[in-house]
Design an enzyme around this catalytic site. Structure first.
Site, mmCIF file in Angstrom:
data_model
loop_
_atom_site.group_PDB
_atom_site.id
_atom_site.type_symbol
_atom_site.label_atom_id
_atom_site.label_comp_id
_atom_site.label_asym_id
_atom_site.label_seq_id
_atom_site.Cartn_x
_atom_site.Cartn_y
_atom_site.Cartn_z
ATOM 1 N N SER A 101 6.824 66.257 43.618
ATOM 2 C CA SER A 101 7.263 66.788 42.558
ATOM 3 C C SER A 101 6.291 65.504 41.454
ATOM 4 O O SER A 101 6.456 64.111 41.485
ATOM 5 C CB SER A 101 8.645 66.340 41.952
ATOM 6 O OG SER A 101 9.455 66.539 40.510
ATOM 7 N N TYR B 261 16.068 61.335 41.953
ATOM 8 C CA TYR B 261 14.987 62.215 42.425
ATOM 9 C C TYR B 261 13.786 61.462 42.604
ATOM 10 O O TYR B 261 12.709 62.064 43.083
ATOM 11 C CB TYR B 261 15.697 63.202 41.827
ATOM 12 C CG TYR B 261 14.237 64.503 41.314
ATOM 13 C CD1 TYR B 261 14.509 65.613 42.691
ATOM 14 C CD2 TYR B 261 13.747 65.250 40.863
ATOM 15 C CE1 TYR B 261 13.858 66.669 42.606
ATOM 16 C CE2 TYR B 261 13.052 66.225 40.838
ATOM 17 C CZ TYR B 261 12.761 67.242 42.301
ATOM 18 O OH TYR B 261 12.686 68.012 42.024
#
Length: 252
Positions: free
Chosen positions: A139, A152
């Protein structure tokens, strides 16, 4: 161009929606036999039925990738069913954004360790393939600090480090790369929820991208399919950013 993927076998986690489903469809369109998994059995069955109805050789299984035993068993069963494994795509994320152990633990177990365990289980088959390829979906939150800082982003950055190390360790045997998507919009996805529940933040996030839009799942899947192809035989240890120029860091 023939991507030389016809007849190959791929495993994809999180294959029922968004980027994962687009990856399954993209590989299947190239003649790949795809085993995919996701947590919800009804979603798995529906996607399997739809793609088989379109003439693709796919097999779906309900698996919680945080369950190490279940994940390893799925990899073994898929390899037995299709007679081997050529491509592994680790796509699942816990999407655990925020501080505290309730976010760190699932991010570690799902984002990072499911990738490690999946690769470990598939590695003998990937080596036997002769064209084995591992692709981890990371990501932009792992590339630079953004609203998803903390668990995350850290685990997504760890995936890039992991695949780079894997590429070095397995050079000449199995290729390993990571793909970093920018914000990606799809039905049922996190950005659709944010658009509905927090329109101000959605507008802010949308405005960060100079293209004026978010990615479509198939645009991310294209990068994964390309990296899976034996034609990408000298691409290993790479980190492919697909974000429409969202991030501004320079990779040197």
């Amino acid at each position: 161009m023939d991507l030389q993927l016809t007849g190959r076998t791929a495993l994809v986690t999180g294959g029922t929606k968004g980027i994962g489903r687009a990856i399954v469809e993209g590989l299947a369109a190239e003649g790949v036999k795809v085993a995919f998994c996701a947590r919800t059995a009804t979603d798995v069955a529906a996607v399997e039925e739809e793609l088989r109805g379109a003439g693709h050789d796919v097999t779906g299984t309900a698996v919680d990738v945080a369950d190490a035993e279940a994940l390893t068993a799925w990899v073994a069963a898929s390899a037995e069913h299709y007679g081997g494994i050529d491509v592994v795509v680790a796509n699942v994320s816990a999407l655990a954004i925020g501080p505290g152990p309730e976010h760190w633990k699932p991010s570690f177990e799902v984002d990072l360790m499911h990738t490690v365990r999946m690769v470990d289980a598939a590695l003998p088959h990937l080596e036997a393939s002769g064209v084995g390829s591992v692709i981890a979906v990371a990501s932009v939150s792992g590339r630079e600090i953004d609203f998803a800082l903390g668990a995350y982003g850290v685990m997504k950055a760890a995936l890039v480090h992991y695949t780079s190390g894997l590429a070095h360790q397995l050079a000449g045997k199995v290729r390993a790369n990571s793909v970093t998507p920018g914000n990606t919009y799809f039905d049922g996805g996190v950005w659709q929820s944010i658009e509905r529940d927090d329109p101000d933040f959605y507008s802010y996030a949308l405005g960060l991208n100079p293209t004026g839009r978010m990615a479509r799942p198939e645009e991310i899947a294209y990068g994964v399919v390309m990296l899976a192809s034996p034609r990408a035989s000298f691409i290993t240890g790479s980190h492919l950013v697909i974000d429409g120029a969202l991030t501004r860091g320079v990779q040197l």
